[in-house]
Design an enzyme around this catalytic site. Structure first.
Site, PDB file in Angstrom:
ATOM      1  N   TYR A  17       0.807  -1.222   0.000  1.00 24.91           N
ATOM      2  CA  TYR A  17       0.000   0.000   0.000  1.00 24.91           C
ATOM      3  C   TYR A  17       0.841   1.273   0.000  1.00 24.91           C
ATOM      4  O   TYR A  17       0.291   2.367  -0.083  1.00 24.91           O
ATOM      5  CB  TYR A  17      -0.947   0.016   1.195  1.00 24.91           C
ATOM      6  CG  TYR A  17      -1.934  -1.123   1.171  1.00 24.91           C
ATOM      7  CD1 TYR A  17      -2.950  -1.167   0.220  1.00 24.91           C
ATOM      8  CD2 TYR A  17      -1.831  -2.174   2.083  1.00 24.91           C
ATOM      9  CE1 TYR A  17      -3.852  -2.225   0.186  1.00 24.91           C
ATOM     10  CE2 TYR A  17      -2.735  -3.231   2.051  1.00 24.91           C
ATOM     11  CZ  TYR A  17      -3.735  -3.239   1.099  1.00 24.91           C
ATOM     12  OH  TYR A  17      -4.622  -4.290   1.056  1.00 24.91           O
ATOM     13  N   HIS A  22      -4.602   6.113  -1.285  1.00 24.42           N
ATOM     14  CA  HIS A  22      -5.265   5.973   0.014  1.00 24.42           C
ATOM     15  C   HIS A  22      -4.301   6.203   1.183  1.00 24.42           C
ATOM     16  O   HIS A  22      -4.738   6.387   2.312  1.00 24.42           O
ATOM     17  CB  HIS A  22      -5.872   4.574   0.119  1.00 24.42           C
ATOM     18  CG  HIS A  22      -7.294   4.546   0.605  1.00 24.42           C
ATOM     19  ND1 HIS A  22      -8.114   5.649   0.668  1.00 24.42           N
ATOM     20  CD2 HIS A  22      -8.043   3.507   1.052  1.00 24.42           C
ATOM     21  CE1 HIS A  22      -9.303   5.292   1.132  1.00 24.42           C
ATOM     22  NE2 HIS A  22      -9.285   4.003   1.369  1.00 24.42           N
ATOM     23  N   TYR A  67      -5.918  -0.883   9.286  1.00 24.39           N
ATOM     24  CA  TYR A  67      -6.444  -0.718   7.935  1.00 24.39           C
ATOM     25  C   TYR A  67      -7.463   0.413   7.950  1.00 24.39           C
ATOM     26  O   TYR A  67      -8.073   0.725   8.974  1.00 24.39           O
ATOM     27  CB  TYR A  67      -7.003  -2.011   7.334  1.00 24.39           C
ATOM     28  CG  TYR A  67      -5.896  -3.006   7.042  1.00 24.39           C
ATOM     29  CD1 TYR A  67      -5.215  -2.955   5.827  1.00 24.39           C
ATOM     30  CD2 TYR A  67      -5.518  -3.942   7.985  1.00 24.39           C
ATOM     31  CE1 TYR A  67      -4.173  -3.837   5.564  1.00 24.39           C
ATOM     32  CE2 TYR A  67      -4.476  -4.826   7.731  1.00 24.39           C
ATOM     33  CZ  TYR A  67      -3.815  -4.765   6.516  1.00 24.39           C
ATOM     34  OH  TYR A  67      -2.774  -5.623   6.276  1.00 24.39           O
ATOM     35  N   ASN A  69     -10.492   1.091   6.980  1.00 24.14           N
ATOM     36  CA  ASN A  69     -11.900   1.010   7.385  1.00 24.14           C
ATOM     37  C   ASN A  69     -12.110   0.882   8.879  1.00 24.14           C
ATOM     38  O   ASN A  69     -13.243   0.998   9.355  1.00 24.14           O
ATOM     39  CB  ASN A  69     -12.587  -0.154   6.666  1.00 24.14           C
ATOM     40  CG  ASN A  69     -12.685   0.083   5.174  1.00 24.14           C
ATOM     41  OD1 ASN A  69     -12.320   1.146   4.670  1.00 24.14           O
ATOM     42  ND2 ASN A  69     -13.174  -0.906   4.460  1.00 24.14           N
ATOM     43  N   ASP A  94      -6.769  11.162   2.358  1.00 22.17           N
ATOM     44  CA  ASP A  94      -6.958  11.347   0.922  1.00 22.17           C
ATOM     45  C   ASP A  94      -8.390  11.751   0.599  1.00 22.17           C
ATOM     46  O   ASP A  94      -9.319  11.358   1.292  1.00 22.17           O
ATOM     47  CB  ASP A  94      -6.621  10.048   0.184  1.00 22.17           C
ATOM     48  CG  ASP A  94      -7.538   8.898   0.589  1.00 22.17           C
ATOM     49  OD1 ASP A  94      -7.483   8.483   1.762  1.00 22.17           O
ATOM     50  OD2 ASP A  94      -8.323   8.424  -0.254  1.00 22.17           O
ATOM     51  N   ASN A 115     -14.489   5.800   4.029  1.00 22.04           N
ATOM     52  CA  ASN A 115     -14.678   4.769   5.058  1.00 22.04           C
ATOM     53  C   ASN A 115     -13.832   4.983   6.305  1.00 22.04           C
ATOM     54  O   ASN A 115     -14.262   4.647   7.407  1.00 22.04           O
ATOM     55  CB  ASN A 115     -14.430   3.380   4.473  1.00 22.04           C
ATOM     56  CG  ASN A 115     -15.538   2.961   3.536  1.00 22.04           C
ATOM     57  OD1 ASN A 115     -16.669   3.420   3.650  1.00 22.04           O
ATOM     58  ND2 ASN A 115     -15.209   2.094   2.592  1.00 22.04           N
TER      59      ASN A 115
END
Length: 188
Positions: A17, A22, A67, A69, A94, A115
């Site tokens: 990632y 994100h 993470y 969410n 973001d 989220n």
């Protein structure tokens, strides 16, 4: 000295990632930590964190490792421990509604479909926290949102995006000094 502010940069842990849209919040904290010569590497509150004195304020910097969410779980754990109200939790993340190179500052507000912000609002039972949004560009029609935000930042967007990260660092300094209205006028 007690922690006065929490600054949380949102993103996803893991090398796959890194440098994705994100992870703009993580990247912003990297710029801030380089500017002020500290490392965000202590694992606590389900986050990588560092406690630093910035502008004479004791600030806990967080990169939640839950993470995106579930970002709110990590932020709530730190906020509960240090008894920090939402008004003193600054979230950097973001936003696909703005082009790379753009930032937007808000005093509070809805999740706007993000989220990570939904998780924070749910866990804090409040949307009354300041935020710095980093523009990562609008999703083209042929992309799924998931693929867009988890896509690597393309070469043509890197320079404006990293310029925005520096601008976000400057805006954060104003907010920590109690000048959020000046930050809004200067950077929005």
């Amino acid at each position: 000295m007690n922690v006065e502010y929490i600054v949380a940069g949102l993103g996803n842990p893991g090398s796959e990632y890194q440098r994705t849209r994100h992870n703009a919040g993580f990247l912003a904290l990297d710029v801030i930590s380089q500017k002020h010569s500290f490392n965000i590497k202590t694992l606590k509150f389900h986050s990588l964190c560092a406690r630093e004195l910035i502008n004479s304020k004791s600030v806990l910097f967080l990169k939640p490792q839950t993470y995106m969410n579930n970002s709110g779980e990590a932020i709530k754990a730190a906020a509960d421990f240090y008894k920090i109200p939402p008004e003193r939790i600054i979230v950097i993340y973001d936003d696909i509604n703005f082009q790379p190179g753009t930032i937007r500052i808000r005093k509070k507000g809805s999740a706007g479909g993000h989220n990570g912000i939904k998780s924070i609002i749910s866990n804090l039972s409040s949307d009354n926290f300041p935020r710095i949004k980093i523009g990562v560009g609008n999703k083209p029609p042929h992309f799924e949102l998931y693929d867009w935000v988890l896509g690597k930042i393309p070469k043509e967007d890197q320079e404006p995006l990293f310029s925005a990260l520096t601008t976000a660092s400057d805006a954060l300094s104003l907010i920590l000094d109690g000048n959020i209205d000046k930050a809004l006028c200067t950077y929005n």
